[in-house]
Design an enzyme around this catalytic site. Sequence first.
Site, PDB file in Angstrom:
ATOM      1  N   SER A 123       0.829  -1.194   0.000  1.00 14.36           N
ATOM      2  CA  SER A 123       0.000   0.000   0.000  1.00 14.36           C
ATOM      3  C   SER A 123       0.875   1.261   0.000  1.00 14.36           C
ATOM      4  O   SER A 123       1.704   1.429  -0.888  1.00 14.36           O
ATOM      5  CB  SER A 123      -0.969  -0.029   1.181  1.00 14.36           C
ATOM      6  OG  SER A 123      -2.008   0.900   1.013  1.00 14.36           O
ATOM      7  N   ASP A 180      -9.249  -5.430  -4.926  1.00 16.53           N
ATOM      8  CA  ASP A 180      -8.547  -4.292  -4.340  1.00 16.53           C
ATOM      9  C   ASP A 180      -9.010  -3.010  -5.023  1.00 16.53           C
ATOM     10  O   ASP A 180      -9.005  -2.916  -6.257  1.00 16.53           O
ATOM     11  CB  ASP A 180      -7.037  -4.478  -4.524  1.00 16.53           C
ATOM     12  CG  ASP A 180      -6.214  -3.372  -3.883  1.00 16.53           C
ATOM     13  OD1 ASP A 180      -6.799  -2.493  -3.204  1.00 16.53           O
ATOM     14  OD2 ASP A 180      -4.983  -3.377  -4.062  1.00 16.53           O
ATOM     15  N   HIS A 232      -7.876  -5.393  -0.607  1.00 16.25           N
ATOM     16  CA  HIS A 232      -6.628  -4.687  -0.331  1.00 16.25           C
ATOM     17  C   HIS A 232      -5.904  -5.293   0.877  1.00 16.25           C
ATOM     18  O   HIS A 232      -6.489  -5.478   1.940  1.00 16.25           O
ATOM     19  CB  HIS A 232      -6.951  -3.214  -0.073  1.00 16.25           C
ATOM     20  CG  HIS A 232      -5.753  -2.319  -0.029  1.00 16.25           C
ATOM     21  ND1 HIS A 232      -4.935  -2.127  -1.116  1.00 16.25           N
ATOM     22  CD2 HIS A 232      -5.233  -1.562   0.970  1.00 16.25           C
ATOM     23  CE1 HIS A 232      -3.972  -1.274  -0.802  1.00 16.25           C
ATOM     24  NE2 HIS A 232      -4.129  -0.930   0.466  1.00 16.25           N
TER      25      HIS A 232
END
Length: 318
Positions: free
Chosen positions: A180, A262, A294
Site C-alpha cells: 500500500s 482491491d 486490499h
Amino acid sequence: MALQFTHLHFPLLFLIITICLCISSTFAVKPQNFYPFFKVDADGIIHRYQHIKLVPPSNNPKTGVQSKDVTILPQKDVSARLYLPKISRKNQKFPLLFYIHGGGFCTQSAFSSMYDSYLHKLTCEANVIIVSIDYRLAPEHLIPACYDDSWAVMNWAAQGTEPWLKIHANFSRVFLAGDSAGANIAHNLMVRASEESHFVASLVGMALIDPYFGNGKPDSLWTYLCPKSNGINDSRFNPAAHRSMLSELKCSKILVCTAGKDFLRDRAWTYYETLKKSGWKGELGIKEIEGEGHVFHLFNQTSEKAKVLMKSIVHFLA
C-alpha cells in the site's frame, strides 16, 4: 459616571474582541475526516480511528528467527526492527530486504503485531535478513517525512556497522518491498537510489504489494498529507505519468502484486503496463490474487491465498 466609563472604554473593548476573533480564526482549521485513518477537529486536534497493538522483538526457537529493534535517528524517533533467519553456519550471509509498512502514510508501525507476524514468516520462508522501517507518521509529520526517514534508514544500514548486518547481510543482493503506502515509499526509495550514485548497496529488485499510487485524479488524502505536492501527477504519487523516470530505475527485476477486489487494482496494473512500455530493461512480473481485497494477506495470514502470495514473493527474492 458609570455610563461615561462604559462609553470611554467601548472602542478599546471592541478592539480587543476583534483581535481575539482574528487570532481564533487564524488558528482554527477546517474539520477533516479521513476514515478509517483519522479525523481533525476545528481546533487542530487529531483523533485516530485505529488502535495499533505493538509487540516486542523476540527469538523464536521453532523457526530460529530472531528480531531486535534499533534506533537510527533518536531526535526524530526513527527506528527499525531487524529480523535474522536461522543461522546454520558461521558468518552465513543472507539477501537483505528493506520492508516498508503501509497504512496510508498515517497509521501502522513496524512494531505492530500484524507486521511483526507477517515479517517473521517472510524471514523464515525467504531466508532473508529484513530491516523493517518505522518512519514518522502523517499528519503530525507531513510528506515527505516518510520518504526522508526511510532513506536515512537505508543509508544507515548500507554503512554495515550494525553487527547483524555486518556479519550476515549480503550487500550485493538488496531488495525493497512494501504494501500500500509502503509500496509507494519503496518505489520512491528506488527512484532516489537510482538517481544518487553514492548509495553503496546493490539493489537487485523490489516487490510492490497493492501499491498506493495516484491515477491522475484528485486524491483528498494525498493532498492533505502532502500540502506541497506538485498536483495530481506528482511523480512521487503518480509515477505512471513519468514514463522516462521509470525507464531509469536501476534494478534488475520488479514484481507488482495486486488483488481482484482491491480498490487500487487498476493503479497497480497502470504502473505495471507503463513500466513495461517505458524502455526499462529489467525482468517485470505481476501477480494478481482473484477474489481478495486490499492487503488481505496481512489480515488473514494463514489463508490459502495468502500462502500463494507469500510463495510468489519468496520466489521473487530467491
